[in-house]
Write a protein that holds these residues in place. Sequence first.
Motif, PDB file in Angstrom:
ATOM      1  N   VAL A  75       0.643  -1.195   0.056  1.00  0.00           N
ATOM      2  CA  VAL A  75      -0.124  -0.082   0.181  1.00  0.00           C
ATOM      3  C   VAL A  75       0.913   1.208  -0.149  1.00  0.00           C
ATOM      4  N   SER A  76       2.181   1.232   0.144  1.00  0.00           N
ATOM      5  CA  SER A  76       2.916   2.342   0.508  1.00  0.00           C
ATOM      6  C   SER A  76       3.560   2.581  -1.103  1.00  0.00           C
ATOM      7  N   LYS A  77       3.293   1.688  -1.892  1.00  0.00           N
ATOM      8  CA  LYS A  77       3.669   1.944  -3.451  1.00  0.00           C
ATOM      9  C   LYS A  77       2.404   2.472  -4.236  1.00  0.00           C
ATOM     10  N   LYS A  78       2.609   2.901  -5.409  1.00  0.00           N
ATOM     11  CA  LYS A  78       1.751   3.505  -6.266  1.00  0.00           C
ATOM     12  C   LYS A  78       1.595   2.677  -7.532  1.00  0.00           C
ATOM     13  N   TYR A  79       0.259   2.177  -7.922  1.00  0.00           N
ATOM     14  CA  TYR A  79      -0.048   1.373  -8.944  1.00  0.00           C
ATOM     15  C   TYR A  79      -1.097   2.112 -10.001  1.00  0.00           C
ATOM     16  N   GLY A  80      -0.677   1.623 -11.229  1.00  0.00           N
ATOM     17  CA  GLY A  80      -1.857   2.093 -12.069  1.00  0.00           C
ATOM     18  C   GLY A  80      -3.026   1.260 -11.884  1.00  0.00           C
ATOM     19  N   ALA A  81      -4.217   1.776 -12.290  1.00  0.00           N
ATOM     20  CA  ALA A  81      -5.390   0.776 -11.997  1.00  0.00           C
ATOM     21  C   ALA A  81      -6.146   0.606 -13.408  1.00  0.00           C
ATOM     22  N   ILE A  82      -6.894  -0.332 -13.677  1.00  0.00           N
ATOM     23  CA  ILE A  82      -7.877  -0.486 -14.765  1.00  0.00           C
ATOM     24  C   ILE A  82      -9.115  -1.069 -14.507  1.00  0.00           C
ATOM     25  N   VAL A  83     -10.094  -0.331 -14.911  1.00  0.00           N
ATOM     26  CA  VAL A  83     -11.557  -0.621 -14.588  1.00  0.00           C
ATOM     27  C   VAL A  83     -12.085  -1.573 -15.991  1.00  0.00           C
ATOM     28  N   VAL A  84     -12.501  -2.933 -15.528  1.00  0.00           N
ATOM     29  CA  VAL A  84     -12.921  -4.048 -16.581  1.00  0.00           C
ATOM     30  C   VAL A  84     -14.443  -4.047 -16.709  1.00  0.00           C
ATOM     31  N   ALA A  85     -15.056  -3.457 -17.663  1.00  0.00           N
ATOM     32  CA  ALA A  85     -16.658  -3.594 -17.913  1.00  0.00           C
ATOM     33  C   ALA A  85     -16.885  -4.816 -18.776  1.00  0.00           C
ATOM     34  N   HIS A  86     -17.908  -5.656 -18.023  1.00  0.00           N
ATOM     35  CA  HIS A  86     -18.196  -6.978 -18.540  1.00  0.00           C
ATOM     36  C   HIS A  86     -19.169  -6.918 -19.798  1.00  0.00           C
ATOM     37  N   PRO A  87     -19.393  -7.827 -20.589  1.00  0.00           N
ATOM     38  CA  PRO A  87     -20.167  -7.994 -21.664  1.00  0.00           C
ATOM     39  C   PRO A  87     -21.785  -8.009 -21.317  1.00  0.00           C
ATOM     40  N   ASN A  88     -22.287  -7.655 -22.445  1.00  0.00           N
ATOM     41  CA  ASN A  88     -23.846  -7.758 -22.123  1.00  0.00           C
ATOM     42  C   ASN A  88     -24.030  -9.442 -21.692  1.00  0.00           C
ATOM     43  N   GLY A  89     -24.884  -9.485 -20.679  1.00  0.00           N
ATOM     44  CA  GLY A  89     -25.173 -10.818 -20.185  1.00  0.00           C
ATOM     45  C   GLY A  89     -24.097 -11.564 -19.208  1.00  0.00           C
ATOM     46  N   GLY A  90     -22.983 -10.605 -19.263  1.00  0.00           N
ATOM     47  CA  GLY A  90     -21.833 -11.455 -18.497  1.00  0.00           C
ATOM     48  C   GLY A  90     -21.914 -10.980 -17.201  1.00  0.00           C
ATOM     49  N   VAL A  91     -20.976 -11.503 -16.305  1.00  0.00           N
ATOM     50  CA  VAL A  91     -20.899 -11.132 -15.046  1.00  0.00           C
ATOM     51  C   VAL A  91     -19.194 -11.255 -14.843  1.00  0.00           C
ATOM     52  N   LYS A  92     -19.095 -10.554 -13.555  1.00  0.00           N
ATOM     53  CA  LYS A  92     -17.360 -10.372 -13.433  1.00  0.00           C
ATOM     54  C   LYS A  92     -16.605 -11.590 -13.217  1.00  0.00           C
ATOM     55  N   GLU A  93     -17.361 -12.700 -12.887  1.00  0.00           N
ATOM     56  CA  GLU A  93     -16.614 -14.097 -12.865  1.00  0.00           C
ATOM     57  C   GLU A  93     -16.225 -14.652 -14.106  1.00  0.00           C
ATOM     58  N   ARG A 155      -3.342   7.480 -12.839  1.00  0.00           N
ATOM     59  CA  ARG A 155      -3.009   6.449 -13.971  1.00  0.00           C
ATOM     60  C   ARG A 155      -4.112   5.457 -13.876  1.00  0.00           C
ATOM     61  N   LEU A 156      -5.357   5.820 -14.515  1.00  0.00           N
ATOM     62  CA  LEU A 156      -6.403   5.106 -14.662  1.00  0.00           C
ATOM     63  C   LEU A 156      -6.770   4.541 -16.080  1.00  0.00           C
ATOM     64  N   GLY A 157      -6.871   3.584 -16.439  1.00  0.00           N
ATOM     65  CA  GLY A 157      -7.178   2.840 -17.865  1.00  0.00           C
ATOM     66  C   GLY A 157      -8.608   2.085 -17.634  1.00  0.00           C
ATOM     67  N   VAL A 158      -9.237   1.939 -18.658  1.00  0.00           N
ATOM     68  CA  VAL A 158     -10.490   1.176 -18.872  1.00  0.00           C
ATOM     69  C   VAL A 158     -10.282   0.170 -19.872  1.00  0.00           C
ATOM     70  N   LEU A 159     -10.857  -1.049 -19.695  1.00  0.00           N
ATOM     71  CA  LEU A 159     -11.105  -2.022 -20.806  1.00  0.00           C
ATOM     72  C   LEU A 159     -12.622  -2.491 -20.782  1.00  0.00           C
ATOM     73  N   GLY A 160     -13.273  -2.265 -21.688  1.00  0.00           N
ATOM     74  CA  GLY A 160     -14.627  -2.721 -21.959  1.00  0.00           C
ATOM     75  C   GLY A 160     -14.783  -3.650 -23.189  1.00  0.00           C
TER      76      GLY A 160
END
Length: 352
Positions: A75-93, A155-160
Motif C-alpha cells: 500500500v505504500s507504493k503507487k500502482y496504475g489501475a484498470i476498470v474492466v466492464a463486462h459483456p452484455n449478459g456477462g458477470v465479473k466471474e 493512472r487510470l485505464g479502462v477495458l470494455g
Amino acid sequence: MKKLTSIVAVAMTTFAVDTVYAQYHQKAEQNPFTLVYDGAITKNEKGLVNIHPVTYKLNGFDIKANVYTPAGYDVSKKYGAIVVAHPNGGVKEQTAGLYAQQLSEAGYITIAFDAAYQGASGGEPRHTDKPQYRIEDIRAAADYITQYPGVDANRLGVLGICGGGGYTLKAAQSDKRIKAVATLSMFNSGEVRRNGFQNSQLNTIPLRIKQASDARAQEATSGKSPLSGVASISDEEIAKTAADLYREGFEYYYRTHAHPNSTFLYTTSSLMDLMTWDATDQIELINQPLLMIAGSKADTKYMTDEAFIKAVNAKNKELFLVEGATHIQTYWKSEYVSEILSKLLNFYQANL
C-alpha cells in the motif's frame, strides 16, 4: 440475412425464466470466488495476485465487485489501475475477471464489477439494461478504485468487453479521469437493439419500439417487467444457430463458462433507452489514447470499424485485429487471450 433476422427475432421474444442449468455451474460451485475462467484464483496466497470481493454503493444499492491486487502488493507504493466492464449478459466471474486477473499479474490493480440490476449487484427490476446505468457503473467503479490503497488516481485505464466496450466508449467521452481507453470485441448495444444484428431488422424498428413502450405501460400498471432475450436453449438449438456471435455465445454463457448470475435476459422496456442510444454518438469527444481490439473473423467487427473511424480526436488510436479469432473466442481461447494481453500491456504501459 434471413437467418440473422430469425436469430434476432428469437432474441426479442419474451421468455419465462424456468430452467436452471445446474450441471453447467460446476466451475462456479467449485471455485470459492465462483470464478469460471481457466487459471482462476482459488485462494489468496502471499506473494501472488490476490482477489478481494468488495461492495460499494451506487444510487442507494449495492454493487458487487472483485478487486485484484498484484504480487507483492504494498500500500505504500503507487500502482496504475484498470476498470474492466463486462459483456452484455456477462458477470465479473467470466471474461471480465480473466482479463482483470491477468492485467493484475502484470502489475496493475484492477476491478471487475457486476453492472447494476444484474449479476450479484442490487437494483430492481432485475435485468434492467439501460445505457445510462451501464455508463454510471463504469464511473462508479472508477470512483471506487481510484481511492483504493496504493492506486495512483492519475493512472487510470479502462477495458470494455463486448457491450461493456460500447459503454466504455461513452463513459470516456466525459470522464477524463480515464487516461487510456481500450475495447475488446466492442458491441454497440444501441445499434444492434435498434437495427438488428448486422442491420437485419431495419423494417421493424417502429414495431419494436412500440413493444418496448407497451412493456413500460405494463410495468406501470402491474408492477411486472416483461423480459426479452433467451432464458434457456437446447444443444440442438445452439447447433442450428447460424451466427457465430450467438451460437458461440450460447455455448460460452450456458455451457462452458456458465455462471448462475449470468443470463441473456433484459427488461423489454430497456429497449426504449437502448434503441434511441448509440455508442458512437459524440465519440469525437474521446481525446484520450484509444486501442480497439477485435477478432479478424468476428461477425461483430463492423461495429469496431464504425466506431474507430468516427473517433477522430482520439490520441494515438489503433485498431488491432486478432487474426483468426471470432468475437467469443477472444473471451477465453488461450492463444488469443495471450496475444490480446500483450497488446493491452504495451498500450497501458505507454499511456498510464
